[in-house]
Design a protein around this motif. Structure first.
Motif, PDB file in Angstrom:
ATOM      1  N   TYR A  66       0.506  -1.414   0.252  1.00 24.37           N
ATOM      2  CA  TYR A  66       0.037  -0.276   0.200  1.00 24.37           C
ATOM      3  C   TYR A  66       1.052   0.911   0.011  1.00 24.37           C
ATOM      4  O   TYR A  66       0.390   2.684  -0.106  1.00 24.37           O
ATOM      5  CB  TYR A  66      -0.836   0.458   0.798  1.00 24.37           C
ATOM      6  N   GLY A  67       2.205   0.770   0.451  1.00 25.84           N
ATOM      7  CA  GLY A  67       3.273   1.786  -0.062  1.00 25.84           C
ATOM      8  C   GLY A  67       3.088   3.403  -1.064  1.00 25.84           C
ATOM      9  O   GLY A  67       2.588   4.504  -1.078  1.00 25.84           O
ATOM     10  N   PRO A  68       2.732   3.149  -2.819  1.00 32.25           N
ATOM     11  CA  PRO A  68       2.181   3.545  -3.166  1.00 32.25           C
ATOM     12  C   PRO A  68       1.131   4.172  -3.453  1.00 32.25           C
ATOM     13  O   PRO A  68       1.335   5.284  -3.990  1.00 32.25           O
ATOM     14  CB  PRO A  68       2.565   2.426  -4.736  1.00 32.25           C
ATOM     15  N   LEU A  69      -0.524   4.181  -2.204  1.00 37.30           N
ATOM     16  CA  LEU A  69      -1.365   4.428  -2.121  1.00 37.30           C
ATOM     17  C   LEU A  69      -1.312   5.683  -0.665  1.00 37.30           C
ATOM     18  O   LEU A  69      -2.445   5.885  -1.083  1.00 37.30           O
ATOM     19  CB  LEU A  69      -2.458   4.069  -2.037  1.00 37.30           C
ATOM     20  N   LEU A  70      -0.307   5.494  -0.279  1.00 42.38           N
ATOM     21  CA  LEU A  70      -0.289   6.342   0.836  1.00 42.38           C
ATOM     22  C   LEU A  70      -0.116   7.731   0.529  1.00 42.38           C
ATOM     23  O   LEU A  70       0.491   8.299  -0.177  1.00 42.38           O
ATOM     24  CB  LEU A  70       0.821   5.640   1.560  1.00 42.38           C
ATOM     25  N   ASP A  71      -0.973   9.074   1.294  1.00 38.28           N
ATOM     26  CA  ASP A  71      -0.337   9.747   1.549  1.00 38.28           C
ATOM     27  C   ASP A  71      -0.005  10.720   2.729  1.00 38.28           C
ATOM     28  O   ASP A  71       0.930   9.747   3.026  1.00 38.28           O
ATOM     29  CB  ASP A  71      -1.706  11.014   1.342  1.00 38.28           C
ATOM     30  N   THR A  72       0.865  11.448   2.768  1.00 35.71           N
ATOM     31  CA  THR A  72       2.262  12.086   3.900  1.00 35.71           C
ATOM     32  C   THR A  72       0.937  12.097   5.092  1.00 35.71           C
ATOM     33  O   THR A  72       1.977  11.488   5.644  1.00 35.71           O
ATOM     34  CB  THR A  72       2.181  13.231   3.709  1.00 35.71           C
ATOM     35  N   HIS A 102       9.908   2.478   2.559  1.00 34.67           N
ATOM     36  CA  HIS A 102      10.185   3.887   1.887  1.00 34.67           C
ATOM     37  C   HIS A 102      10.696   4.554   0.045  1.00 34.67           C
ATOM     38  O   HIS A 102       9.809   4.918  -0.385  1.00 34.67           O
ATOM     39  CB  HIS A 102      11.817   3.641   2.937  1.00 34.67           C
ATOM     40  N   ARG A 103      10.870   2.633  -0.014  1.00 35.19           N
ATOM     41  CA  ARG A 103      10.513   2.962  -1.547  1.00 35.19           C
ATOM     42  C   ARG A 103       9.749   3.049  -1.953  1.00 35.19           C
ATOM     43  O   ARG A 103       9.668   3.290  -2.721  1.00 35.19           O
ATOM     44  CB  ARG A 103      11.766   1.758  -1.996  1.00 35.19           C
ATOM     45  N   ALA A 104       9.045   2.259  -1.537  1.00 34.00           N
ATOM     46  CA  ALA A 104       7.314   2.386  -2.617  1.00 34.00           C
ATOM     47  C   ALA A 104       6.246   3.080  -2.260  1.00 34.00           C
ATOM     48  O   ALA A 104       5.734   3.890  -2.694  1.00 34.00           O
ATOM     49  CB  ALA A 104       6.744   1.021  -1.321  1.00 34.00           C
ATOM     50  N   THR A 105       7.003   4.675  -0.912  1.00 34.31           N
ATOM     51  CA  THR A 105       6.076   5.960  -0.517  1.00 34.31           C
ATOM     52  C   THR A 105       7.793   6.799  -1.870  1.00 34.31           C
ATOM     53  O   THR A 105       6.825   8.048  -1.360  1.00 34.31           O
ATOM     54  CB  THR A 105       5.957   6.244   1.136  1.00 34.31           C
ATOM     55  N   SER A 106       8.297   7.042  -2.133  1.00 36.13           N
ATOM     56  CA  SER A 106       8.669   7.780  -2.690  1.00 36.13           C
ATOM     57  C   SER A 106       8.305   8.759  -3.748  1.00 36.13           C
ATOM     58  O   SER A 106       8.756   9.709  -3.927  1.00 36.13           O
ATOM     59  CB  SER A 106       9.980   6.977  -3.839  1.00 36.13           C
ATOM     60  N   HIS A 107       6.471   8.303  -4.105  1.00 31.89           N
ATOM     61  CA  HIS A 107       6.234   9.120  -5.144  1.00 31.89           C
ATOM     62  C   HIS A 107       6.074  10.409  -3.635  1.00 31.89           C
ATOM     63  O   HIS A 107       5.553  11.461  -4.448  1.00 31.89           O
ATOM     64  CB  HIS A 107       5.015   8.934  -5.113  1.00 31.89           C
ATOM     65  N   LEU A 108       6.047  10.716  -2.361  1.00 31.83           N
ATOM     66  CA  LEU A 108       5.274  11.478  -1.610  1.00 31.83           C
ATOM     67  C   LEU A 108       7.114  12.602  -1.157  1.00 31.83           C
ATOM     68  O   LEU A 108       6.536  13.341  -1.350  1.00 31.83           O
ATOM     69  CB  LEU A 108       5.183  11.626  -0.385  1.00 31.83           C
ATOM     70  N   GLY A 109       8.374  12.416  -1.753  1.00 30.48           N
ATOM     71  CA  GLY A 109       8.911  13.465  -2.583  1.00 30.48           C
ATOM     72  C   GLY A 109       9.633  13.950  -0.958  1.00 30.48           C
ATOM     73  O   GLY A 109       9.915  13.446  -0.148  1.00 30.48           O
ATOM     74  N   ALA A 110       9.752  14.990  -0.690  1.00 26.91           N
ATOM     75  CA  ALA A 110      10.382  15.638  -0.021  1.00 26.91           C
ATOM     76  C   ALA A 110       9.987  15.567   1.593  1.00 26.91           C
ATOM     77  O   ALA A 110       9.930  15.449   2.410  1.00 26.91           O
ATOM     78  CB  ALA A 110      10.362  17.195   0.012  1.00 26.91           C
ATOM     79  N   ALA A 111       8.188  16.056   1.173  1.00 29.31           N
ATOM     80  CA  ALA A 111       7.501  15.717   2.420  1.00 29.31           C
ATOM     81  C   ALA A 111       7.431  14.576   3.335  1.00 29.31           C
ATOM     82  O   ALA A 111       7.383  14.054   4.254  1.00 29.31           O
ATOM     83  CB  ALA A 111       5.826  15.744   1.669  1.00 29.31           C
TER      84      ALA A 111
END
Length: 143
Positions: A66-72, A102-111
């Motif tokens: 679910y990492g790619p679906l998480l928001d900040t 961490h890798r799966a949430t890389s879409h969240l960028g700096a936040a």
């Protein structure tokens, strides 16, 4: 179109049924097909993990996918629960699971990176300097 209307009518009952599941069963349902519908359960899985193996199991099955679906905000809640729950924080496989999430949430960028830095700082205040559970693998992945 009738099937869509029928599905929309049944969603509240489905949500109620999922809410009543235990963590392992909820993770199993979520893992069948990761979808935004279930993403709000991710932080709860780690809050409710009652043992090391359960923490590893739900993280592997339903948190990382679910990492790619998480928001900040959901990432922050997930990492807060992870750090606060000693069963999560000190389970052996969770060190690598942190790198994978961490890798799966890389879409969240700096936040997202800010949330990961906060997690690492929190874990390190909770664990002794000599502890195995200081998440050095995550620190290396973040470098």
């Amino acid at each position: 179109m009738a099937w869509v209307d029928l599905a929309r009518q049944r969603l509240p009952r489905l949500q109620g049924a999922v809410d009543r599941l235990g963590s392992d069963n909820c993770a199993t349902v979520m893992a069948r097909k990761p979808h935004q519908f279930f993403v709000r359960h991710v932080p709860l899985l780690l809050a409710e993990a009652g043992g090391w193996r359960q923490a590893e199991y739900v993280t592997r099955l339903a948190v990382i996918p679910y990492g790619p679906l998480l928001d900040t905000e959901l990432l922050e809640q997930t990492l807060t629960n992870w750090a606060a729950n000693k069963q999560c924080r000190t389970a052996g496989d969770m060190l690598q699971h942190a790198v994978d999430l961490h890798r799966a949430t890389s879409h969240l960028g700096a936040a997202g990176e800010a949330e990961w830095r906060r997690f690492l700082s929190t874990v390190r205040t909770l664990e002794d300097a000599e502890s195995y559970y200081r998440y050095v693998e995550l620190e290396a992945a973040m470098a």
